[in-house]
Design an enzyme around this catalytic site. Structure first.
Site, PDB file in Angstrom:
ATOM      1  N   LYS A  32      -0.617 -15.941 -17.066  1.00 27.57           N
ATOM      2  CA  LYS A  32      -0.452 -16.317 -18.739  1.00 27.57           C
ATOM      3  C   LYS A  32      -1.578 -17.284 -19.013  1.00 27.57           C
ATOM      4  O   LYS A  32      -2.134 -18.136 -18.277  1.00 27.57           O
ATOM      5  CB  LYS A  32       0.977 -16.636 -18.895  1.00 27.57           C
ATOM      6  CG  LYS A  32       2.043 -15.513 -18.445  1.00 27.57           C
ATOM      7  CD  LYS A  32       1.556 -14.189 -19.306  1.00 27.57           C
ATOM      8  CE  LYS A  32       2.681 -13.064 -19.072  1.00 27.57           C
ATOM      9  NZ  LYS A  32       3.418 -12.940 -18.026  1.00 27.57           N
TER      10      LYS A  32
HETATM   11  C1  LIG Z   1       4.733 -12.111 -17.989  1.00 29.52           C
HETATM   12  C2  LIG Z   1       5.699 -11.336 -18.891  1.00 29.52           C
HETATM   13  C3  LIG Z   1       7.271 -11.302 -18.909  1.00 29.52           C
HETATM   14  C4  LIG Z   1       7.773 -11.912 -17.728  1.00 29.52           C
HETATM   15  O1  LIG Z   1       7.454 -13.227 -17.748  1.00 29.52           O
HETATM   16  P1  LIG Z   1       7.798 -13.866 -15.955  1.00 29.52           P
HETATM   17  O2  LIG Z   1       7.648 -15.223 -16.343  1.00 29.52           O
HETATM   18  O3  LIG Z   1       6.897 -13.221 -15.136  1.00 29.52           O
HETATM   19  O4  LIG Z   1       9.347 -13.502 -15.992  1.00 29.52           O
HETATM   20  C5  LIG Z   1       7.747 -10.614 -19.822  1.00 29.52           C
HETATM   21  N1  LIG Z   1       7.340  -9.701 -20.694  1.00 29.52           N
HETATM   22  C6  LIG Z   1       5.749  -9.669 -20.626  1.00 29.52           C
HETATM   23  C7  LIG Z   1       5.121  -8.931 -21.619  1.00 29.52           C
HETATM   24  C8  LIG Z   1       5.001 -10.420 -19.885  1.00 29.52           C
HETATM   25  O5  LIG Z   1       3.792 -10.215 -20.014  1.00 29.52           O
END
Ligand SMILES: *Cc1c(COP(=O)(O)O)cnc(C)c1O
Length: 385
Positions: A188
């Site tokens: 992210k």
């Molecule tokens: C990364 C992501 C998540 C989940 O995040 P985690 O921290 O991996 O649990 C949920 N929704 C979207 C659209 C994502 O890109």
């Protein structure tokens, strides 16, 4: 053809972690307190400041923050939650986790985000909430979203996992609205390795979220402990929070770097010659989106090669790509719940053909040149008829 040497390999993403953060992590490791403590508190304070002073709590994933938001909203068996089929499967798995029913509606093929007109049409007396997703950081229309939520008395859990740093009409995502969930997974825009946070409306929700975060425990005095709900184990460590604290000051620079690279992609791909290849480009939003990803949609009807074939050719040329995401309703679990091929044609087309190209702050304009050159080469060499 031989694979490019590993040092030349361009991944589709890579975190940028500075030396001060690495030194800071070392200090935390030596401090004698490595799990949730002062670093988490400091990280939450900074996140709250970023979100206009709203209450924010940190967790060990973005997934659990959404599940907890649904629990805070009292959503469970007998309730429906409307969402998009073009997302990471976490988005709808959390609805199943609380015992509610996910209701998918198709995407807008241009923005690739949930089609809010279809969302409104899918509302029933059982609908309690909507989970919009800002895919690749492009914001869902917040004016229409909240007008719809207000009109039908729905809670909103913004899956803003990909949109930390994105704005809507000059306001930061997270600084307004109902529940807003961010993820700090390694891929992210800012990371805690694994982690996430939830922005809430008031201290009552924040206190309850703390209970869900750690076994439902409420402490008082020196030795008092009470448990009133079955919480889980979702707390962030101080080591992870220290990484996040080292990332936050770079957010603006990361975002502008990503925007500049996205512009480079457009300058090269949005030309008459390249448009003729049939590649679908993302919305050219250089003011609001944080450009979490640069995603193209391959024109399957024009190519003799499917997406895996294109990915393999790029891999041979030393370029990493990703798939974000296959349409959720086509997974076996969701088929068993009744969804089938043909239910959401736009999401299905995107799910088969969407391709994430390399984009991360440490990339250079020359890297973009290389990606475009190789991609155009593959598409040109594999045109139908
Ligand atoms: C990364 C992501 C998540 C989940 O995040 P985690 O921290 O991996 O649990 C949920 N929704 C979207 C659209 C994502 O890109």
């Amino acid at each position: 053809m031989s694979a490019a040497p590993a040092s030349d390999f361009l991944p589709f993403t890579r975190p940028t972690i500075d030396d001060a953060t690495i030194a800071g992590v070392t200090e935390v490791l030596r401090s004698g307190w490595i799990t949730s403590g002062p670093q988490v508190k400091a990280f939450e304070a900074k996140l709250s400041e970023y979100c206009g002073g709203r209450p924010v709590r940190a967790f060990n994933s973005g997934t659990c923050t959404m599940e907890i938001a649904l629990r805070l909203a009292g959503i469970g068996p007998g309730h429906e939650v409307i969402t998009t089929p073009l997302s990471w499967v976490a988005t709808s798995n959390v609805v199943l986790a609380v015992g509610a029913k996910p209701v998918f509606v198709d995407i807008d093929p241009v923005t690739r985000n949930i089609d809010l007109a279809r969302a409104e049409a899918a509302i029933t007396p059982a609908t309690r909430a909507i989970i919009p997703v800002d895919l690749s950081g492009l914001p869902v229309d917040r004016d229409r979203l909240y007008a719809l939520a207000q009109k039908h008395r729905l809670r909103v859990v913004e899956d803003a996992a990909q949109s930390f740093g994105t704005t809507w009409k000059g306001r930061r995502i997270g600084a307004f609205g109902d529940f807003v969930s961010f993820s700090f997974h390694a891929n992210k825009n800012i990371t805690t390795i694994e982690g996430g946070c939830l922005v809430m409306n008031d201290e009552r929700e924040a206190k309850l979220a703390e209970q869900y975060r750690l076994q439902g425990v409420v402490r008082s005095g020196l030795d008092g402990m009470e448990v009133e709900l079955a919480g889980g184990k979702f707390n962030l460590t101080d080591v992870a929070a220290r990484v996040g604290l080292g990332q936050l000051p770079h957010l603006d620079e990361f975002t502008s770097r990503r925007r500049a690279l996205a512009r480079n992609y457009f300058e090269q791909l949005d030309t008459p010659a390249h448009r003729a290849l049939g590649l679908r480009l993302p919305v050219p939003d250089f003011t609001q989106s944080n450009w979490h990803m640069f995603q193209v949609i391959l024109p399957e009807e024009k190519l003799t090669l499917n997406r895996a074939g294109v990915m393999a050719k790029l891999q041979e040329a030393g370029i990493g790509t990703g798939v974000h995401y296959p349409a959720i309703h086509r997974f076996a679990l969701y088929r068993r719940l009744g969804w089938k091929d043909g239910d959401f044609p736009h999401a299905e087309y995107a799910g088969r053909n969407i391709l994430t190209l390399p984009l991360f702050p440490a990339m250079t304009a020359a890297d973009v040149d290389r990606v475009v050159k190789e991609l155009v080469k593959v598409l040109t060499a594999n045109q139908k008829g």
